[in-house]
Every structure is written in C-alpha cells, then in structure tokens.
Design a protein around this motif. Structure first.
Motif, short mmCIF file in Angstrom:
data_model
loop_
_atom_site.label_atom_id
_atom_site.label_comp_id
_atom_site.label_asym_id
_atom_site.label_seq_id
_atom_site.Cartn_x
_atom_site.Cartn_y
_atom_site.Cartn_z
N UNK A 340 72.30 -70.96 -6.31
CA UNK A 340 71.04 -70.52 -5.48
C UNK A 340 70.96 -70.74 -4.05
N UNK A 341 71.52 -71.64 -3.67
CA UNK A 341 71.38 -72.04 -2.36
C UNK A 341 72.54 -71.04 -1.48
N UNK A 342 73.59 -70.79 -2.42
CA UNK A 342 74.54 -69.84 -1.71
C UNK A 342 73.89 -68.48 -1.76
N UNK A 343 73.02 -68.12 -2.66
CA UNK A 343 72.61 -66.81 -2.75
C UNK A 343 71.28 -66.66 -1.77
N UNK A 344 70.73 -67.79 -1.12
CA UNK A 344 69.67 -67.84 -0.13
C UNK A 344 68.18 -67.84 -1.02
N UNK A 345 67.24 -67.99 -0.29
CA UNK A 345 65.89 -68.15 -0.88
C UNK A 345 65.00 -68.86 0.16
N UNK A 346 64.17 -69.75 -0.67
CA UNK A 346 63.30 -70.46 0.37
C UNK A 346 62.82 -71.97 -0.40
N UNK A 363 61.12 -65.32 -0.59
CA UNK A 363 62.61 -65.45 -0.73
C UNK A 363 63.27 -64.41 -0.34
N UNK A 364 62.62 -63.45 0.45
CA UNK A 364 63.27 -62.41 1.17
C UNK A 364 63.91 -61.14 0.32
N UNK A 365 63.24 -61.23 -0.99
CA UNK A 365 63.65 -60.06 -1.89
C UNK A 365 62.87 -58.64 -1.76
N UNK A 366 61.43 -58.95 -1.20
CA UNK A 366 60.81 -57.68 -0.78
C UNK A 366 60.23 -58.11 0.87
N UNK A 367 59.93 -57.02 1.42
CA UNK A 367 59.43 -57.19 2.75
C UNK A 367 57.96 -57.70 2.91
N UNK A 368 57.30 -57.27 1.74
CA UNK A 368 55.49 -57.54 1.70
C UNK A 368 54.98 -57.81 0.37
N UNK A 408 64.26 -66.12 -9.10
CA UNK A 408 63.76 -64.86 -9.00
C UNK A 408 64.85 -63.83 -8.97
N UNK A 409 64.49 -62.68 -9.46
CA UNK A 409 65.51 -61.53 -9.25
C UNK A 409 64.75 -60.22 -9.42
N UNK A 410 65.24 -59.44 -8.33
CA UNK A 410 64.71 -58.07 -8.26
C UNK A 410 65.90 -56.89 -8.66
N UNK A 411 65.42 -56.33 -9.75
CA UNK A 411 66.50 -55.28 -10.36
C UNK A 411 67.54 -56.08 -11.20
N UNK A 413 70.54 -56.74 -9.47
CA UNK A 413 71.81 -57.51 -8.67
C UNK A 413 71.22 -58.43 -7.63
N UNK A 414 69.95 -58.19 -7.44
CA UNK A 414 69.38 -59.06 -6.19
C UNK A 414 68.77 -60.28 -6.76
N UNK A 415 69.02 -61.50 -6.63
CA UNK A 415 68.45 -62.75 -6.91
C UNK A 415 68.28 -63.85 -5.82
N UNK A 416 67.29 -64.79 -5.99
CA UNK A 416 67.20 -65.73 -4.92
C UNK A 416 66.75 -66.86 -5.59
#
Length: 421
Positions: A340-346, A363-368, A408-411, A413-416
């Motif tokens: 998870x640290x490798x993937x990035x997040x908060x 976590x940077x998965x969305x802008x707003x 957290x995961x969006x779709x 392929x993107x997780x954080x």
C-alpha cells in the motif's frame, strides 16, 4: 567437474560485453577450475539490480566448476569509483564497515562455501590498511602513465566539471586488488560491469607489468530499457536487494512490469531457467503478450532467488487481493503495508475517521468529492474489496485491515491505502 563451454553459455545469455583474448579465456575455462573474483564497493547499505548481474554471473561460473572470490571493498568503499554525475559523498569508516557486513550478507547466500571450488570472501582493507603512501606510489603508481589515465572515458567526461585526485586514483586501488589476489590466491580472471572495463584492463596490465603474467578480464553489459535508459529504478528509487529498503512486493512488481521486448533478455540474465524454457516463454510472450507469461515467470524466479519462495507467494497473494481477487485478511501485515505504501495514498489520525468520499479524495483516487460521489453511484468504489453503496459511509476502526489500513479501490485497476494511526 568443470564445464568446458561455460563461456558459450555466458555468451548465449548476453552476459559478455567485453573480454580480453576470448580464445585464451575459453581455453582456460575449459582446462580446469579457474580462480576468479568480482568486487563490490559498499558505497550504500545494500546491493542493487546492477550488482545482482555480477552475483549471479559468479554463481554461474561456480556452478560450472570455477572458484569464486567475492571482494567487498572496505578500502575502495571509502572512496568510490568515479561517476559521470560527480563526486561521491565520502562516508565514515564506521559506516563503511557496517555496510561491508551488510553487503557480505547479501552475497553469501548465492555462493557455495563448500566443496573443491568453495567460495571465499575477501576485503581489500586487509592489504591496504598498513600500506604506506610511499610504497603505494613506488610499487603501484609507477606503473600508471598519466596520459592513459586521462584517456579513460569517465575521467574525460569529468575533467570539465571537476574530479578530485582521490577519485582519479581509484583505478590504482582496484588494479592493486587484482595484483594482490593474483599473488595471494592465484586468481587469473576478474569480471565486472562494462562501466568497469577501464579498471579491469588496468589490473590486467598491472599484473603483466609487475609479474610478467597474463591474466583475463570480462565485462557484463549495461542493461537498458527499450528506449535506452538505465534499469534499476522504481518509483521509490533504486531496485535495492535489501527488503528493508525495497519490499519484496515492490521488487516482484518491478519484474512483473518488464517490457515485452526485454523479457527474454532479462530471463537470460537473471534466471537459471534452461535455454528451452526461456525460448518457450519468449514465444508465448510474442504470441500472446496479454498473458504476460514471460513477465510472471521472471518476477517469480528473481524474487525467489533474492527473497525466497514464501515472499513470492505473499507478493502474488497481495497483488490478487489488492485488485479484488483475494482475501485481504490473509496477507501478512508487513507485506500489506509495503504494497500500500508503494501504491501511494494518505495517512489519517486514529479516532473519528473521515467519510468515504473524503478518503477517496485524500488518497488521490478522485479529484473531488463530486467525482467520488459519482464513482460510488456508478458502482466503482470499493472499501476493503467490498463495493461501497452508501456515499455517506464513514469507516470505523473495525474496518481496519492489517491493524492500521483501509484499502480503497476505484474500478478494477486503481487502488490506494489509507494508513490510520
């Protein structure tokens, strides 16, 4: 029993960029057990991908019946080989001594210290510490014409920006290592990376000048990506072998993301798979690149060599779970944390946790928050691999995985990760 065609094996694997008299070297390797050495300067607390090429080449030569001497430079590590980018930072003797031991510990598992061609670890500090400056200049410096030293590629590139006498003289120390090992142990082959070719041949020349003996040198190529840039970097920095500096998960992911065009080359250099196995994987990659058969085998093989088979399984389980195909609770906490640290997040403080929309933004998965709300409405937001149905959801400490994480995961392929604490 010595394998007579080990040089041919190294050539097939793409491990020879330069060598001294090729026919003479082939003959020597076919006649009996050649004593060889490869050196590693402890200018950092860990070896990296480039060093791994040398360690595995030493292992190939030993498995073919030859006798390895692995040198960890307690003396040369105090200086460091000149780099194109500028002067190295000089570290304290205590730091270098500590790094010597760490580097030795990384090399030793790859070599056998038993049998007729048992490996030996050596440290050039043993023969330099008591050497006087006068003796060094008379016995070694006398044999180095300055015009030849100035002609070395790295020195030429550094002359305009500046190079200290310390780094300029490094070639004398490495050449002296070869001379000492030749005299003490009968070593007749030194190898290293192609960026060391000037140092390697200088050692060969020093032995010829001082002792009248003919010895050998071999250089492995510099590996590059398809665009010509160097390998050895991840998002977090160098591809370190120390798991405390680069997690086995991140290490496995690096190889898993190898380019299709390069996977065959990397399989040859970094694995001990047979020619038939590698050629079959290359064909699979060419025919069905989307299956990534070559990359998967490459990642598994190299990670097992460096970190062990258990870490391979942990890395694969972690990847599967993080992308929704496995149980997050089954991943070791340290593996989960490193992934998870490798993937990035908060990071958020423990206690009253933010709502899911705020977490996706942080976590940077969305802008707003508006985009986060739409992601939930479209069914593409996941918390710990469970689809989020309620945009007002507020996670609690009961949702933490591995003691302190929200995944957290969006779709697909993107997780954080969100680290709580």
């Amino acid at each position: 029993m010595t394998t007579p065609n080990v040089l041919d094996e190294l050539e097939w694997r793409g491990l020879i960029a330069h060598s001294t008299d090729r026919d003479a070297l082939r003959a020597a390797l076919g006649e009996g057990s050649v004593r060889f050495y490869v050196g590693f300067d402890p200018t950092a607390p860990s070896l990296h991908m480039g060093h791994l090429v040398q360690v595995l080449t030493a292992r190939r030569l030993q498995e073919a019946g030859h006798t390895p001497y692995a040198l960890v430079g307690g003396a040369t590590g105090m200086i460091g080989d000149p780099r194109d980018s500028g002067e190295r930072t000089l570290h304290s003797s205590d730091t270098v001594r500590e790094w010597v031991e760490r580097v030795r510990g990384q090399i030793e598992p790859f070599l056998s210290f038993d049998g007729d061609n048992a490996a030996t670890m050596v440290n050039n500090h043993d023969w330099t510490a008591s050497l006087s400056v006068i003796d060094f200049l008379r016995d070694i410096g006398k044999h180095f014409p300055v015009n030849r030293m100035l002609a070395r590629d790295t020195v030429k590139r550094r002359l305009e920006s500046g190079i200290s006498y310390t780094e300029f003289s490094y070639v004398l120390l490495q050449s002296m290592d070869y001379l000492e090992l030749h005299r003490q142990h009968g070593i007749t082959l030194q190898f290293g990376g192609s960026d060391q070719w000037g140092n390697l041949t200088a050692g060969v020349d020093l032995i010829r000048r001082t002792d009248g003996a003919h010895v050998h040198a071999l250089a492995t190529p510099l590996l590059t990506k398809s665009d010509g840039t160097k390998y050895g970097k991840t998002e977090g920095g160098a591809l370190w072998l120390d798991p405390a500096m680069l997690s086995p998960y991140a290490f496995h992911q690096f190889w898993l993301n190898a380019e299709d065009e390069k996977v065959g080359e990397l399989l040859r250099v970094f694995t001990f798979l047979s020619r038939e196995e590698i050629e079959d994987l290359e064909q699979q990659t060419a025919d069905k690149p989307f299956l990534r058969a070559g990359q998967k085998r490459l990642a598994d093989e190299v990670t097992a060599l460096v970190h062990g088979a258990d870490e391979v399984e942990q890395a694969k389980a972690a990847a599967a779970a993080l992308f929704g195909g496995g149980d997050l609770a089954g991943i070791k906490p340290d593996t989960l944390a490193s992934a998870l640290r490798e993937a990035g997040g908060t990071t958020v403080p423990a206690g009253d946790l933010p709502g899911i929309l705020d977490l996706f933004v942080a976590a940077g998965l969305v802008a707003s928050k508006g985009e986060a709300r739409r992601t939930v409405a479209e069914g593409g937001a996941y918390l710990n691999n469970v689809r989020v149905e309620d945009p007002e959801l507020r996670p609690t400490e009961a949702d933490l995985v591995g003691g302190s994480w929200l995944v957290l995961r969006r779709g697909k392929k993107r997780f954080a990760g969100v680290e709580v604490g």
